[in-house]
Design an enzyme around this catalytic site. Structure first.
Site, short mmCIF file in Angstrom:
data_model
loop_
_atom_site.label_atom_id
_atom_site.label_comp_id
_atom_site.label_asym_id
_atom_site.label_seq_id
_atom_site.Cartn_x
_atom_site.Cartn_y
_atom_site.Cartn_z
N ASN A 1 0.87 -1.18 0.00
CA ASN A 1 0.00 0.00 0.00
C ASN A 1 0.90 1.22 0.00
OD1 ASN A 1 -2.85 -1.14 0.43
ND2 ASN A 1 -1.59 -2.23 1.94
N GLU A 2 1.07 1.76 -1.20
CA GLU A 2 2.04 2.83 -1.41
C GLU A 2 1.46 4.17 -0.98
OE1 GLU A 2 4.75 1.70 -1.80
OE2 GLU A 2 5.09 0.45 -3.55
N PRO A 3 2.31 5.22 -0.83
CA PRO A 3 1.81 6.53 -0.44
C PRO A 3 0.59 6.93 -1.27
CG PRO A 3 4.19 6.57 -0.53
CD PRO A 3 3.77 5.21 -1.00
#
Ligand code: F6R
Length: 637
Positions: free
Chosen positions: A162-164
């Protein structure tokens, strides 16, 4: 038995945490909690549902779980596991898949039932991915939800993949990888362009539904993001900050991952301090930098208004300023091997013996000139007997194309001189064919490894020649742990320690310089340093070792904190140019080093920027203004 040292929650901290004495004690503490859950569930005849992570962080936990299984009969037959993520696309049988990782590092060593293992499938066709993700969520729900979710954290704050910017409500889905993640993953894929650009990951919403969350982070590279997660505001740009909202989360850190937390970095802002000299120095430097005022200009009010009233109560600002100023001043010397005939009571190195035998250890063939080229040149210029020991061949960092170029040279040279041209033609052909069929990131053939290693050896020899180091004092010790042909290296072994010890015994140095990446738990530099520590321990009773100083320089990426520096060697503008030219001898690393990390500048640029930054820092603290400075910390072994 090692214990964790601190469980209390301090000011500024929004998540409970433990700073473990070592990575291994942290890993053991986490494994114990998982084992307790499994045992509790066994007693009530229930299944324990684990959410598992991959990456380097959980390895210590898995090692301990395997030990508990083997030595203490911990059974995993009542465990259902759900892994966080998998690259996409990715075949399960690929060496870089998380399926492979989990099998190798945990599942094949324990008695978990294969039907209870779940890992997102990176091989599902793209039009089935959505269904697959939906089903994954369903399976987690059917299992009764996750009891303990294990998490690592990316340098960009990702949890799972879950990336920025990921939504806090997100569920399992296909995502695009952030550039920071791709860079970090490149160590497993050799080159960034081989890293898949997508992944299937559990969502943040999925993770938050776990009844308990245990996160771990080790090493300095995670320190900044850990501070954000523990002390910062909750925001989607740093997904891990949402863990502040989880009712039952605990974070395990080693001292380096914790080093940016206020309780460590600026303890005077958090609690009443017991002041010692080291802490006083840190506080004064912090205040000077924060107010952008030279040390000697700091006033009592400055101290009082920045939480440091108690610091000046005993000594007074004036005396304290002068004392710290002098201690900084004493670190500066243009004589890294000591100054003959000079009073050395206030100098980092002794005047005698003179000249010194200086032994510089360089983990890769270019770390010496990149990290301490200016000092190396000074040592040679000032008449010391300088030895350089290259610890590894560095072959993995040579591009295929370079190897082909050199094989082509051999072929053409042999043809031109009529020197067994057939043999060299065959070598060239072998290499050409090998590269044609080489899969991204695959291991090189022994011949290719040899050529790549020799390319780097030639470059190191050229750099030494340029710096005036005598040929007989250039040592290639090729530590065996490195020679796997793959990015992943073996752990430190007896043979590694032996080659280092043998060389030290032969040279009998008065001073040793080594790459001191103490804070990085992984990587070649750390293994190379551990070998030196182990060798010096063995040799410490030899009479000639009694008076040998060990100086640590930092690797290509970072500098010592100013308060840690024991010797600061100024570099003049001309010396800086010579250092640059020495680095240029490492041509195979010049245009596109294979592992550039997240800083895309070339090594000479990074190194100059860093040396200039150190000089500027000294200048801003109110000391002399130099062009550049190389910094060392003395290590007492
Ligand atoms: C792994 C995962 C990632 C890693 C994170 C840290 O399954 O989802 O979030 O936990 O990238 O990786 P390491 O531990 O290699 O530093």
């Amino acid at each position: 038995m090692e214990t964790a040292i601190d469980h209390s929650r301090k000011t500024f901290e929004k998540i409970p945490l433990t700073i473990a004495e070592s990575i291994s004690s942290g890993g053991k503490a986490i494994a114990r909690q998982i084992a307790d859950l499994i045992l509790d569930k066994q007693r009530t005849g229930e299944m324990a549902v684990l959410g598992l992570a991959t990456g380097s962080s959980p390895l210590v936990v898995y090692q301990e779980l395997i030990r508990l299984h083997k030595d203490e009969n911990l059974s995993f037959r009542n465990v259902i596991s759900f892994n966080l993520d998998e690259y996409y696309p990715m075949q399960g049988n690929s060496g870089q898949s998380y399926v492979h990782f989990m099998h190798e590092n945990l599942f094949r060593h324990i008695d978990i039932l294969p039907e209870n293992v779940h890992i997102p499938d990176g091989s599902v066709p793209s039009d089935h991915v959505q269904d697959f993700c939906h089903k994954y969520e369903q399976l987690i729900n059917e299992a009764g939800g996750i009891d303990i979710q294990l998490l690592g954290i990316g340098r960009n704050g990702h949890i799972g993949f879950n990336e920025p910017g990921s939504s806090f409500q997100s569920l399992t889905r296909l995502v695009k990888l952030d550039p920071v993640t791709v860079t970090d993953a490149s160590k497993d894929f050799v080159r960034e362009e081989f890293v898949p650009v997508m992944a299937i990951t559990m969502g943040i919403g999925t993770i938050l539904r776990a009844r308990r969350v245990i996160m771990m982070a080790w090493g300095e590279a995670k320190a900044r993001v850990i501070r954000e997660m523990i002390e910062g505001d909750v925001r989607e740009q740093i997904p891990a900050t949402i863990l502040q909202m989880h009712p039952r989360v605990h974070v395990y850190l080693d001292q380096w991952a914790a080093m940016e937390l206020a309780r460590i970095k600026t303890p005077w802002l958090v609690e009443v301090c017991r002041w010692n000299d080291e802490l006083k120095k840190r506080a004064v430097i912090w205040l000077s930098r924060r107010l952008q005022k030279p040390v000697l200009k700091l006033t009592s009010d400055d101290y009082k208004h920045h939480g440091l009233a108690d610091l000046i109560r005993q000594e007074g600002a004036y005396d304290l300023n002068i004392r710290i100023y002098h201690s900084l001043q004493k670190t500066i010397t243009g004589w890294p091997g000591g100054k003959k005939h000079a009073d050395d009571s206030e100098r980092p190195e002794r005047a005698l013996p003179w000249p010194k035998r200086s032994l510089i250890f360089s983990p890769h063939p270019d770390d010496d000139v990149i990290s301490m080229g200016g000092t190396l040149l000074r040592l040679v210029d000032q008449g010391h007997e300088v030895h350089v020991a290259y610890q590894t061949s560095g072959n993995i960092a040579v591009a295929d194309d370079e190897a082909l170029r050199f094989a082509g040279f051999l072929r053409d040279f042999s043809q031109a001189t009529d020197l067994v041209p057939k043999r060299f033609q065959a070598i060239h052909q072998h290499i050409e064919r090998f590269f044609e069929s080489k899969l991204p990131g695959a291991e090189d053939s022994p011949m290719v490894q040899l050529i790549k290693g020799l390319i780097r050896r030639g470059e190191a020899e050229a750099a030494c020649r340029f710096c005036g180091v005598m040929e007989k004092n250039v040592h290639f010790i090729n530590m065996p742990f490195y020679e796997t042909g793959k990015v992943k290296k073996n752990p430190l072994g007896e043979a590694d320690i032996q080659v280092v010890a043998t060389l030290v015994e032969k040279v009998k140095p008065h001073q040793i310089f080594a790459a001191g990446d103490l804070r990085d738990p992984h990587g070649t530099h750390r293994v190379c340093l551990d070998a030196i520590f182990a060798a010096l321990q063995r040799l410490r009773d030899k009479p000639w070792m009694k008076d040998c100083y060990l100086w640590l320089y930092r690797g290509a990426w970072q500098e010592w904190d100013i308060e840690d520096i024991d010797m600061a060697v100024p570099i003049s503008p001309e010396e800086l140019m010579r250092k640059r030219n020495a680095i240029f001898k490492h041509q195979s690393q010049k245009d596109s080093p294979v592992f550039p990390g997240d800083d895309k500048r070339e090594f000479w640029q990074r190194s100059e920027a860093r040396n200039r930054a150190t000089a500027l820092l000294y200048d801003k603290l109110g000391l002399a203004e130099y062009e550049a400075i190389e910094a060392f910390k003395r290590y007492y072994y």
